[in-house]
Motif scaffolding. Sequence first.
Motif, PDB file in Angstrom:
ATOM      1  N   ILE A 155       0.844  -1.199   0.000  1.00 57.40           N
ATOM      2  CA  ILE A 155       0.000   0.000   0.000  1.00 57.40           C
ATOM      3  C   ILE A 155       0.879   1.250   0.000  1.00 57.40           C
ATOM      4  O   ILE A 155       0.665   2.179  -0.785  1.00 57.40           O
ATOM      5  N   VAL A 156       1.882   1.265   0.863  1.00 58.62           N
ATOM      6  CA  VAL A 156       2.814   2.393   0.917  1.00 58.62           C
ATOM      7  C   VAL A 156       3.544   2.519  -0.418  1.00 58.62           C
ATOM      8  O   VAL A 156       3.687   3.614  -0.957  1.00 58.62           O
ATOM      9  N   LEU A 157       3.965   1.405  -0.956  1.00 58.39           N
ATOM     10  CA  LEU A 157       4.690   1.399  -2.222  1.00 58.39           C
ATOM     11  C   LEU A 157       3.843   1.981  -3.352  1.00 58.39           C
ATOM     12  O   LEU A 157       4.309   2.821  -4.123  1.00 58.39           O
ATOM     13  N   THR A 158       2.590   1.568  -3.431  1.00 63.92           N
ATOM     14  CA  THR A 158       1.704   2.057  -4.494  1.00 63.92           C
ATOM     15  C   THR A 158       1.550   3.567  -4.431  1.00 63.92           C
ATOM     16  O   THR A 158       1.718   4.264  -5.431  1.00 63.92           O
ATOM     17  N   HIS A 159       1.263   4.087  -3.239  1.00 67.78           N
ATOM     18  CA  HIS A 159       1.034   5.534  -3.117  1.00 67.78           C
ATOM     19  C   HIS A 159       2.340   6.325  -3.197  1.00 67.78           C
ATOM     20  O   HIS A 159       2.360   7.430  -3.749  1.00 67.78           O
ATOM     21  N   ALA A 160       3.421   5.756  -2.685  1.00 67.05           N
ATOM     22  CA  ALA A 160       4.710   6.455  -2.778  1.00 67.05           C
ATOM     23  C   ALA A 160       5.189   6.494  -4.227  1.00 67.05           C
ATOM     24  O   ALA A 160       5.776   7.500  -4.657  1.00 67.05           O
ATOM     25  N   LEU A 161       4.930   5.442  -4.996  1.00 64.65           N
ATOM     26  CA  LEU A 161       5.276   5.475  -6.420  1.00 64.65           C
ATOM     27  C   LEU A 161       4.442   6.506  -7.164  1.00 64.65           C
ATOM     28  O   LEU A 161       4.926   7.169  -8.080  1.00 64.65           O
ATOM     29  N   GLU A 162       3.187   6.647  -6.763  1.00 59.71           N
ATOM     30  CA  GLU A 162       2.335   7.667  -7.364  1.00 59.71           C
ATOM     31  C   GLU A 162       2.908   9.060  -7.078  1.00 59.71           C
ATOM     32  O   GLU A 162       2.979   9.916  -7.964  1.00 59.71           O
ATOM     33  N   LEU A 163       3.327   9.277  -5.831  1.00 61.03           N
ATOM     34  CA  LEU A 163       3.979  10.544  -5.470  1.00 61.03           C
ATOM     35  C   LEU A 163       5.255  10.730  -6.287  1.00 61.03           C
ATOM     36  O   LEU A 163       5.509  11.804  -6.834  1.00 61.03           O
ATOM     37  N   TYR A 164       6.043   9.685  -6.395  1.00 62.34           N
ATOM     38  CA  TYR A 164       7.297   9.771  -7.126  1.00 62.34           C
ATOM     39  C   TYR A 164       7.056  10.086  -8.597  1.00 62.34           C
ATOM     40  O   TYR A 164       7.750  10.905  -9.192  1.00 62.34           O
ATOM     41  N   ARG A 165       6.053   9.445  -9.187  1.00 61.70           N
ATOM     42  CA  ARG A 165       5.716   9.723 -10.584  1.00 61.70           C
ATOM     43  C   ARG A 165       5.327  11.188 -10.752  1.00 61.70           C
ATOM     44  O   ARG A 165       5.732  11.842 -11.700  1.00 61.70           O
ATOM     45  N   GLY A 166       4.540  11.717  -9.797  1.00 59.27           N
ATOM     46  CA  GLY A 166       4.144  13.121  -9.867  1.00 59.27           C
ATOM     47  C   GLY A 166       5.306  14.073  -9.659  1.00 59.27           C
ATOM     48  O   GLY A 166       5.296  15.191 -10.163  1.00 59.27           O
ATOM     49  N   THR A 167       6.315  13.613  -8.949  1.00 55.77           N
ATOM     50  CA  THR A 167       7.473  14.458  -8.675  1.00 55.77           C
ATOM     51  C   THR A 167       8.456  14.474  -9.836  1.00 55.77           C
ATOM     52  O   THR A 167       8.956  15.532 -10.211  1.00 55.77           O
ATOM     53  N   VAL A 168       8.745  13.325 -10.413  1.00 54.81           N
ATOM     54  CA  VAL A 168       9.782  13.252 -11.441  1.00 54.81           C
ATOM     55  C   VAL A 168       9.226  13.096 -12.847  1.00 54.81           C
ATOM     56  O   VAL A 168       9.988  13.140 -13.793  1.00 54.81           O
ATOM     57  N   SER A 169       7.951  12.889 -12.994  1.00 59.13           N
ATOM     58  CA  SER A 169       7.229  12.681 -14.256  1.00 59.13           C
ATOM     59  C   SER A 169       7.363  11.244 -14.737  1.00 59.13           C
ATOM     60  O   SER A 169       8.295  10.531 -14.377  1.00 59.13           O
ATOM     61  N   GLU A 170       6.430  10.874 -15.572  1.00 54.35           N
ATOM     62  CA  GLU A 170       6.391   9.507 -16.078  1.00 54.35           C
ATOM     63  C   GLU A 170       7.548   9.210 -17.021  1.00 54.35           C
ATOM     64  O   GLU A 170       7.870   8.054 -17.259  1.00 54.35           O
ATOM     65  N   GLU A 171       8.188  10.229 -17.577  1.00 49.54           N
ATOM     66  CA  GLU A 171       9.278  10.023 -18.512  1.00 49.54           C
ATOM     67  C   GLU A 171      10.606   9.731 -17.800  1.00 49.54           C
ATOM     68  O   GLU A 171      11.602   9.416 -18.444  1.00 49.54           O
ATOM     69  N   SER A 172      10.645   9.842 -16.495  1.00 48.04           N
ATOM     70  CA  SER A 172      11.869   9.594 -15.752  1.00 48.04           C
ATOM     71  C   SER A 172      12.334   8.147 -15.958  1.00 48.04           C
ATOM     72  O   SER A 172      11.550   7.203 -15.877  1.00 48.04           O
ATOM     73  N   ALA A 173      13.609   7.978 -16.210  1.00 48.45           N
ATOM     74  CA  ALA A 173      14.164   6.640 -16.432  1.00 48.45           C
ATOM     75  C   ALA A 173      14.039   5.786 -15.169  1.00 48.45           C
ATOM     76  O   ALA A 173      13.735   4.596 -15.235  1.00 48.45           O
ATOM     77  N   LEU A 174      14.252   6.410 -14.005  1.00 48.88           N
ATOM     78  CA  LEU A 174      14.153   5.668 -12.752  1.00 48.88           C
ATOM     79  C   LEU A 174      12.711   5.245 -12.479  1.00 48.88           C
ATOM     80  O   LEU A 174      12.457   4.119 -12.067  1.00 48.88           O
TER      81      LEU A 174
END
Length: 193
Positions: A158-177
């Motif tokens: 659950i934490v992983l799913t929402h933290a990845l969503e935050l990360y995607r919003g922070t670095v954008s979907e085009e981020s290699a990482l």
Amino acid sequence: MPARFHQWVRREINRLAKVFSERATDDPAIAAVYPMVAHAADEINAAWASYRRVRARAREKSECALARFVERYRPVVILLVPGAVNELEALPPRGGSDLAMIAEHLLALVETEPSESRLAYAMRLELAAAQEGATAGKSSPEECARFVLSDAAQRASIVLTHALELYRGTVSEESALYAEFAADLPNNADVVK
């Protein structure tokens, strides 16, 4: 054995915790969520380590009871059953699943001797107790540790799913990482979209 899901969540939450620890100083949103991600990683790592310890201990206990049986009765069988030494030399001395086979073989050799029926009866009872104790010792603590691991994996996912969503919003979907994280999601589907 833990499910692949447990292993996947553990790997990914640890990887995300590392990424968040590196970026927490630059981004206040990541800094706010980082303690939760780190806690989820610590919790699943502790549950994983506990599960492995319990599993190893259960294996050692089961082997210990059977090893004692083999060590106790092997010399007795050699002394009392004619030709037993030749049959037992071919068997491995000890180890893992071989212990159960050796113990059963010792009992079978004694049961072939009609004059040793009392010894065979005593050995049968002792072997049954050793095998029953090994089975009981394996299931209960191991199942409990597996449930703890499953609970930790569910919370971490659950934490992983929402933290990845935050990360995607922070670095954008085009981020290699981010693309690496998205590619590793189960069934190769980006479930946070």
